[in-house]
Scaffold this motif. Structure first.
Motif, mmCIF file in Angstrom:
data_model
loop_
_atom_site.group_PDB
_atom_site.id
_atom_site.type_symbol
_atom_site.label_atom_id
_atom_site.label_comp_id
_atom_site.label_asym_id
_atom_site.label_seq_id
_atom_site.Cartn_x
_atom_site.Cartn_y
_atom_site.Cartn_z
ATOM 1 N N ARG A 1 0.806 -1.224 0.000
ATOM 2 C CA ARG A 1 0.000 0.000 0.000
ATOM 3 C C ARG A 1 0.834 1.267 0.000
ATOM 4 O O ARG A 1 0.330 2.339 -0.342
ATOM 5 N N THR A 2 2.089 1.177 0.409
ATOM 6 C CA THR A 2 2.855 2.397 0.669
ATOM 7 C C THR A 2 4.071 2.605 -0.221
ATOM 8 O O THR A 2 4.489 3.739 -0.422
ATOM 9 N N VAL A 3 4.666 1.516 -0.744
ATOM 10 C CA VAL A 3 5.936 1.658 -1.452
ATOM 11 C C VAL A 3 5.806 2.553 -2.664
ATOM 12 O O VAL A 3 6.668 3.409 -2.930
ATOM 13 N N ILE A 4 4.738 2.385 -3.443
ATOM 14 C CA ILE A 4 4.556 3.202 -4.646
ATOM 15 C C ILE A 4 3.223 3.930 -4.603
ATOM 16 O O ILE A 4 2.568 4.119 -5.622
ATOM 17 N N ALA A 5 2.794 4.330 -3.395
ATOM 18 C CA ALA A 5 1.518 5.026 -3.236
ATOM 19 C C ALA A 5 1.467 6.246 -4.160
ATOM 20 O O ALA A 5 2.488 6.899 -4.384
ATOM 21 N N PRO A 6 0.308 6.545 -4.762
ATOM 22 C CA PRO A 6 -1.017 5.959 -4.483
ATOM 23 C C PRO A 6 -1.290 4.632 -5.198
ATOM 24 O O PRO A 6 -2.301 4.008 -4.945
ATOM 25 N N THR A 7 -0.414 4.201 -6.134
ATOM 26 C CA THR A 7 -0.596 2.887 -6.743
ATOM 27 C C THR A 7 -0.366 1.808 -5.681
ATOM 28 O O THR A 7 0.533 1.921 -4.858
ATOM 29 N N GLN A 8 -1.181 0.752 -5.719
ATOM 30 C CA GLN A 8 -1.074 -0.301 -4.725
ATOM 31 C C GLN A 8 -0.679 -1.623 -5.373
ATOM 32 O O GLN A 8 -1.173 -1.969 -6.443
ATOM 33 N N LEU A 9 0.226 -2.323 -4.712
ATOM 34 C CA LEU A 9 0.598 -3.680 -5.104
ATOM 35 C C LEU A 9 -0.113 -4.654 -4.171
ATOM 36 O O LEU A 9 -0.211 -4.405 -2.971
ATOM 37 N N SER A 10 -0.596 -5.753 -4.718
ATOM 38 C CA SER A 10 -1.295 -6.724 -3.883
ATOM 39 C C SER A 10 -0.317 -7.416 -2.948
ATOM 40 O O SER A 10 0.868 -7.568 -3.250
ATOM 41 N N ALA A 11 -0.845 -7.846 -1.813
ATOM 42 C CA ALA A 11 -0.007 -8.532 -0.835
ATOM 43 C C ALA A 11 0.568 -9.824 -1.397
ATOM 44 O O ALA A 11 1.669 -10.235 -1.027
ATOM 45 N N SER A 12 -0.164 -10.475 -2.315
ATOM 46 C CA SER A 12 0.316 -11.737 -2.875
ATOM 47 C C SER A 12 1.619 -11.564 -3.646
ATOM 48 O O SER A 12 2.468 -12.454 -3.660
ATOM 49 N N LEU A 13 1.802 -10.408 -4.297
ATOM 50 C CA LEU A 13 3.048 -10.160 -5.016
ATOM 51 C C LEU A 13 4.226 -10.062 -4.056
ATOM 52 O O LEU A 13 5.312 -10.570 -4.322
ATOM 53 N N LEU A 14 4.001 -9.411 -2.920
ATOM 54 C CA LEU A 14 5.076 -9.257 -1.945
ATOM 55 C C LEU A 14 5.397 -10.584 -1.261
ATOM 56 O O LEU A 14 6.573 -10.903 -1.024
ATOM 57 N N THR A 15 4.370 -11.378 -0.922
ATOM 58 C CA THR A 15 4.650 -12.674 -0.298
ATOM 59 C C THR A 15 5.366 -13.604 -1.266
ATOM 60 O O THR A 15 6.215 -14.402 -0.860
#
Length: 677
Positions: free
Chosen positions: A644-658
């Motif tokens: 939610r924060t790395v490239i805000a306001p664009t959001q990456l889903s949690a599944s990509l990070l996991t």
């Protein structure tokens, strides 16, 4: 006699290809039937019908022929190099690596600098294949190859998706192309690739004699003068180049390189000489053509010409590949990665003060949850959070934090559910690499949930959760029920799980394409594995599942300890293994289904958290379960926060990070099990 039979097989394949091609050409949204096709062939048809055939139908047909031939030959060569019937451009991650390289080129402008998409696809596919071979090795059996290739593919796919999200303009069209579609803009690209495919096929056939000798074993081949390593590298490069051609033309169409050679090899016992590569390679290519064209015809026949325009051909080939994986899983001799001992036996007693560790993890979870409440597109201070908790927050603070709180709670609870589910599945199956996602449980849950989301958009979250649970139970019954016949042997369990997971992905794609754009967008947002848009009412099924099932899991910790040892120990100590296994697997399946119904499919949490917990506290599940639950909550909450924060306001889903975190860890586990083996 063998030459006659080989000729008959070749003629039959060519006849079938001709028939399927004829059907393929007359399918489409425009009214061009057999009469118009014959008129075009004889030059007596009108210009409009001819334009439809030449400008639309023939390029699609030609692409199917080139791609099918390329993938069929590539799969046959890769199986011979790996001496593994399940080797293919998919299981060696070649397609995923090629697609990632092309995605990088499209998003950062590399094609013009490096000579085009074909070069990028070749380099990406080759690096991915070399990584899989480095981790798996051809001497370590089917399961390791499939595991390494599947996990690397998942990791590369997550990076590709992340790049497309970060570069929406440059990545236009890449997401649809990712599933593999035969749609072409004219014949220019096909004309460019056809001579290259012909040259590569000729080079492969020049190595046919050496490949025949290498099938006898490396030592025997060397004694007959074959340079084994040089030959393996050469034909692997040729196979990767063919795969790169296919990806460049139509995207990564799945499992053609697995299915086509597998079908040809089924006839080696009946047709003398079919096992020789001078026959095996070209016939695998022809079978690949038949599979690709047949899949495309089947999709348009089932979905209808208008709707089938949006259905990637790769969906049908993936379903076929999933069926082949299930078939091989039931036929292969069962074995384990950990034959030398119990791989769940973590050496050492872990930390001396486990309660202190639990307290530290609780504090860590509270810090991550607090940061998730404070950080985002609007920043707050700790005092704002305290005032909100005390009911004294201002309108702006209350509005934002009221929206963030359900997301934070969803991530934490889903992390708990997935981690405990993974710990139970690993303990019951005595499989260190088990995970709800890899074993198809999450995939089955996603099919059930998407079916409700697309068919009944107004359905409540209880309906979605119920359908998710049904789908997960069906998938788990299929995978665990069939694997139980071999004592949950690793190779069978993994192949069954991977097959069900791939089949679920294809079914979900069909469901999304078959619905209207609004429902499709809703399903895709949910499937991305994100907490976006979650409200308190959405969390009720997950809260109920955790409240009911987690105490049952903790109460069954001793039974889980016994089941994770062997089959005899529980019986000696008065525990019914079958009943205990059914109870615990049921709890693990329903926990995974509840998590999927709320936040979508999120991988690797159920793998990483239990392993990390065992490394910290040993193997006793009365400690493993709570520690894994807290680690899962921290991991998913942190992933959601970063997304939610790395490239805000664009959001990456949690599944990509996991996936970014879990893929390297999984590969480390695979490497460690290889080293210990």
């Amino acid at each position: 006699m063998s030459a006659v039979r080989l000729t008959a097989v070749s003629a039959t394949l060519l006849l079938l290809i001709a028939l399927v091609a004829a059907v393929h050409v007359v399918q489409g949204t425009a009214a061009v039937g057999p009469a118009e096709l014959w008129g075009w062939l004889t030059g007596s048809t009108d210009g409009q019908a001819a334009a439809v055939v030449v400008e639309s139908r023939l390029p699609r047909l030609a692409a199917g022929v080139v791609v099918g031939l390329s993938l069929g030959v590539a799969g046959a060569v890769m199986q011979s190099v790996a001496r593994n019937v399940l080797a293919s451009p998919d299981t060696l991650a070649v397609n995923s690596g090629a697609f990632l390289a092309v995605t990088v080129g499209a998003t950062v402008g590399l094609p013009s600098a490096l000579g085009g998409d074909l070069v990028l696809a070749f380099v990406g596919g080759l690096l991915a294949a070399l990584l899989v071979f480095a981790l798996a090795g051809t001497e370590y059996g089917t399961v390791r190859l499939v595991l390494a290739g599947t996990v690397i593919s998942m990791g590369l796919a997550s990076i590709s998706t992340m790049l497309i999200i970060l570069n929406p303009i440059e990545g236009v069209g890449l997401q649809a192309w990712e599933a593999g579609t035969l749609t072409q803009n004219g014949l220019s690209t096909v004309r460019l690739m056809t001579p290259l495919v012909a040259v590569v096929l000729a080079l492969v056939l020049l190595h046919a004699r050496r490949l025949d000798l290498m099938a006898l074993g490396d030592d025997e081949a060397r004694s007959l003068g074959v340079p084994v390593r040089r030959t393996q590298l050469t034909v692997l490069l040729l196979a990767v180049l063919l795969s790169a051609v296919a990806v460049t033309l139509v995207g990564p169409i799945g499992f053609v390189g697995l299915v086509a050679p597998a079908l040809v090899r089924l006839g080696t016992s009946r047709v003398a000489g079919l096992h020789r590569h001078r026959a095996l390679v070209p016939l695998s290519g022809l079978t690949g053509v038949l599979v690709v064209l047949g899949a495309d015809v089947a999709v348009r026949a089932v979905m209808g010409s208008q709707r089938a325009v949006q259905v990637p051909t790769g969906v049908a080939t993936t379903l076929l590949g999933a069926a082949v994986l299930l078939g091989f899983a039931l036929r292969l001799r069962a074995s384990r990665l950990d034959e030398g001992g119990n791989a769940l036996d973590v050496r050492g007693l872990g930390v001396r003060r486990p309660l202190l560790l639990v307290g530290a993890l609780v504090v860590m979870l509270a810090v991550v949850a607090g940061a998730s409440m404070l950080v985002g597109d609007r920043m707050f201070l700790v005092g704002d959070l305290i005032n909100w908790l005390a009911g004294r927050g201002g309108p702006v603070t209350s509005s934002v934090m009221d929206a963030r709180a359900p997301r934070v709670l969803a991530a934490a609870l889903a992390g708990v559910a997935l981690a405990v589910s993974g710990a139970i599945i690993q303990g019951v199956t005595r499989n260190p690499l088990a995970d709800p996602t890899l074993l198809g449980v999450s995939g089955g849950a996603s099919v059930g949930a998407v079916l409700v989301v697309t068919a009944a958009p107004a359905a409540s979250y209880w309906a979605i959760s119920g359908a998710s649970a049904v789908g997960a139970v069906v998938a788990a019954t299929l995978v665990f029920g069939l694997a139980a016949r071999s004592g949950f042997a690793t190779d069978r369990l993994v192949l069954l799980g991977v097959g069900v997971a791939y089949g679920a992905i294809a079914l979900v794609t069909v469901l999304i394409v078959a619905t209207d754009p609004f429902n499709a967008s809703k399903a895709l947002t949910w499937l991305s594995g994100s907490t976006y848009g979650r409200a308190y009412e959405h969390l009720v099924p997950l809260v109920v599942a955790c409240a009911v099932l987690l105490p049952v899991c903790v109460a069954g910790a001793r039974r889980l300890d016994l089941l994770s040892v062997d089959e005899d120990t529980p019986r000696v100590l008065g525990v019914d293994p079958a009943r205990s296994r059914l109870l615990l697997l049921g709890c693990g399946t329903l926990l995974a289904a509840a998590a999927v119904s709320v936040i979508g499919v999120v991988g690797f949490v159920g793998l990483v958290a239990p392993h990390a917990a065992r490394a910290l506290v040993g193997r006793r599940h009365r400690l493993v379960l709570p520690v894994a639950a807290l680690l899962g909550a921290v991991l998913l909450s942190l992933s959601d926060l970063l997304g939610r924060t790395v490239i805000a306001p664009t959001q990456l889903s949690a599944s990509l990070l996991t996936a970014a975190i879990g893929t390297p860890y999984f590969l480390y586990l695979l490497h460690r099990s290889r080293r210990s083996g």
